[in-house]
Design an enzyme around this catalytic site. Sequence first.
Site, PDB file in Angstrom:
ATOM      1  N   TYR A   1       0.567  -1.189   0.334  1.00  0.00           N
ATOM      2  CA  TYR A   1      -0.394  -0.409  -0.131  1.00  0.00           C
ATOM      3  C   TYR A   1       1.006   1.201  -0.234  1.00  0.00           C
ATOM      4  O   TYR A   1       1.827   1.385   0.793  1.00  0.00           O
ATOM      5  CB  TYR A   1      -0.885   0.210   0.966  1.00  0.00           C
ATOM      6  CG  TYR A   1      -2.381   1.510   0.688  1.00  0.00           C
ATOM      7  CD1 TYR A   1      -2.876   0.645  -0.033  1.00  0.00           C
ATOM      8  CD2 TYR A   1      -2.937   1.906   1.994  1.00  0.00           C
ATOM      9  CE1 TYR A   1      -4.076   1.318  -0.019  1.00  0.00           C
ATOM     10  CE2 TYR A   1      -3.553   3.018   1.733  1.00  0.00           C
ATOM     11  CZ  TYR A   1      -4.483   2.471   0.634  1.00  0.00           C
ATOM     12  OH  TYR A   1      -5.638   3.003   0.999  1.00  0.00           O
TER      13      TYR A   1
ATOM     14  N   TRP B   1      -8.601   8.738  -4.200  1.00  0.00           N
ATOM     15  CA  TRP B   1      -7.666   8.087  -3.008  1.00  0.00           C
ATOM     16  C   TRP B   1      -7.964   8.721  -1.613  1.00  0.00           C
ATOM     17  O   TRP B   1      -7.857  10.064  -2.057  1.00  0.00           O
ATOM     18  CB  TRP B   1      -6.736   7.615  -3.014  1.00  0.00           C
ATOM     19  CG  TRP B   1      -5.607   6.144  -2.154  1.00  0.00           C
ATOM     20  CD1 TRP B   1      -6.118   5.780  -1.748  1.00  0.00           C
ATOM     21  CD2 TRP B   1      -4.627   6.967  -2.335  1.00  0.00           C
ATOM     22  NE1 TRP B   1      -5.770   5.284  -0.335  1.00  0.00           N
ATOM     23  CE2 TRP B   1      -4.229   6.090  -0.905  1.00  0.00           C
ATOM     24  CE3 TRP B   1      -3.790   8.407  -2.237  1.00  0.00           C
ATOM     25  CZ2 TRP B   1      -2.735   6.032   0.076  1.00  0.00           C
ATOM     26  CZ3 TRP B   1      -1.634   7.667  -1.656  1.00  0.00           C
ATOM     27  CH2 TRP B   1      -1.779   6.638  -0.375  1.00  0.00           C
TER      28      TRP B   1
ATOM     29  N   LYS C   1     -18.646  -8.245   5.567  1.00  0.00           N
ATOM     30  CA  LYS C   1     -17.640  -7.245   5.465  1.00  0.00           C
ATOM     31  C   LYS C   1     -17.481  -6.623   6.957  1.00  0.00           C
ATOM     32  O   LYS C   1     -18.003  -6.888   7.201  1.00  0.00           O
ATOM     33  CB  LYS C   1     -18.049  -6.205   4.884  1.00  0.00           C
ATOM     34  CG  LYS C   1     -18.948  -6.839   2.954  1.00  0.00           C
ATOM     35  CD  LYS C   1     -18.051  -7.536   2.407  1.00  0.00           C
ATOM     36  CE  LYS C   1     -18.577  -7.834   1.292  1.00  0.00           C
ATOM     37  NZ  LYS C   1     -18.751  -9.034   0.237  1.00  0.00           N
TER      38      LYS C   1
END
Length: 635
Positions: free
Chosen positions: A80, A296, A355
Amino acid sequence: MAFLPYSRNLLSSILNTANRKIGMRNLMSKQLVYNEFGDPLHVVKFRECSVPPLGSQDVLVRMLAAPVNPADINTIQGKYPVKVNLPSIPGNEGVGIVEDIGKEVKGVCPGNKVIVTKPVQGTWRDIATFNKDILRVVPDNLGVVEAATLTVNPCTAYRMLTDFKPVKEGLVVIQNGANGACGQNVIQICKAWGVKNINIVRNRPDICELKKYLECLGATYVLTEEELRTTNIFKEKKIEKPSLALNCVGGKNSLEMLRHLQHSAQMVTYGGMSREPVNIPTSAFIFKNLSFHGFWMTAWSEKANQADKDQMINDIVNLMCENKLKGPVHKMVKFDHYEEALGNALSSKGFTGCKGVALPCLPAIPGDEGVGDVVEIGSHVCTVKPGERVVLSSRLLGTWRYYGIYHERDIHVVSPNLPLPEASMLSIAPCTAYRMIKDFLEVKPGDTVIQNAANSPCGQCVIQLCKAWGINTVNIVANHCGYEAVKNRLLDLGATAVYTLDEAEELTVFNTSLNRPILALNCLGGRYEDIMLKLLERDGVIVYYGCAFAMPLVKQFLRCDATFCRFHLNDWDAQASSVEKDVMLNDLVQLMVIGKVKAPVYEPMELKNYVQALRNTVHCEAFSNVNYVFDFTLP
Ligand code: NDP
């Protein structure tokens, strides 16, 4: 297994005393940490270490919950694009309660509920000190899951619906990964803002149920990837072509989405779940004037001004408090079981269905099973009504309380004719027994199942289910005094034969009316396991569950014809569809209503007497075993 909750007041007073007397140095924090980048299941370790003294700008927070997001996993893997100094505590989001504040801290007080607003601060720990600037106080009535998962997915959804095509009446949005945490936020915000939305999901066995769920959240249309290819909704003018597409999948999926976009539409890519690149045909640029963007959240947060951030968080908190924006479907996992949460998040096969697995949740309310009557429902709930009787179909949600708020996915409506003791003990022992008899081989009427710990709640369910299905059971119990009473009880329940361990060891042949067992259910190991392996039919199956979780290699070698399997209800739960769960629970309820499966012997108890229940509860088979049921109807 039950564990004791920390009382908030108790913890506060311990902390305060600790602060006063020893300047915080003795306060310990349980935390996850990684010293190198790599496979999260290997590099993430559990540790306990002391909490440093509180700096003047610091806030001491007792964490309530922190989710596992794809970005957390990618950060640990070193994939990441954020800078992380090792060793590092994972976790980007989380909610907690302020326990103490540094001398110069203003605007945050002990007792406030706070969320962590800056990424990479390490939220996967039970006690943490954070700089005051990265915390934000949220209303007490904001749900724990909503608060814990507020800063990534709801904010991403909010920004993508705000910063590209301005939201207006008539705007149509299309998105893939619509069942993901982010996708579900997009749907709900669209609904709240009156934006029509088309949602693409992967096909799956319980697709109808998923569609219904997403429609309840506010989806205008839910289509599978295959249905999107052939849909007539645009030709038939049921809905305008979308002018904004949100893509977190890539590959063929995003290509299919962009075929349906309006002239001059925008596609925003914020994730790449399929790990395939986004392919764009040249014609999309030239003839349709489509434009393509990335988004992002981390980058937005770094450069956005405080007013925009405040506006966004306030809007989201308001939507959540008005019950217009719910947290993702999730599973609470005890901090000690963090590997389960990581494994779940890492699974790329199949459908996750669940989730934003939330990590530590301390203090926690114990109690895995329970039955109750629905008092009130939220505005999006569509599968259950007030007044209906329900059991919890998921575990770790805390049932030792008079009132609980649960997600509709975690409850199952049962017949009002189901007796209360059976209902309150429905979702562990009967389900375990049901699955073990059904899932490993086809056991037909007339076949034999052998088991140890036959007097345990699960053992008693095995006996009763087998009896109901015409299957014989050979049951082994410990060599205790009082054996005759136990034997009679098990025979009354429908056991075909009951032996003590000693008696079973003497057995070599079976009574001619009984076939050799083809399935052995082992939760004790040792001599109990040996005797079952000795009696097991050639090519039979032995299932390890409960305390017997280690499958010995030598025994596998000696019985190489037999299949050695493991069973854990949580694993089954994690991958079962809700249809499969419903089928099982309905079967069990039916058998209970007609009296063919009864709850094990139990003693009703008032909640306030919990200490007695905890003291006397034993986890392995014993003749004195009493099952306590907290009876909330006792005056
Ligand atoms: P979730 O794990 O909650 O959901 C992932 C979704 O992707 C599910 O709907 C899943 O479908 C779907 N999916 C997974 N693999 C495939 C596949 N091969 N083909 C089609 N669909 C697939 O994740 P989040 O919603 O939290 O995040 C989604 C993505 O967005 C991630 O890549 C994440 O990193 C990214 N993200 C980016 C942000 C940013 O700022 N750019 C912020 C937030 C998230 P199914 O239900 O069928 O399993």
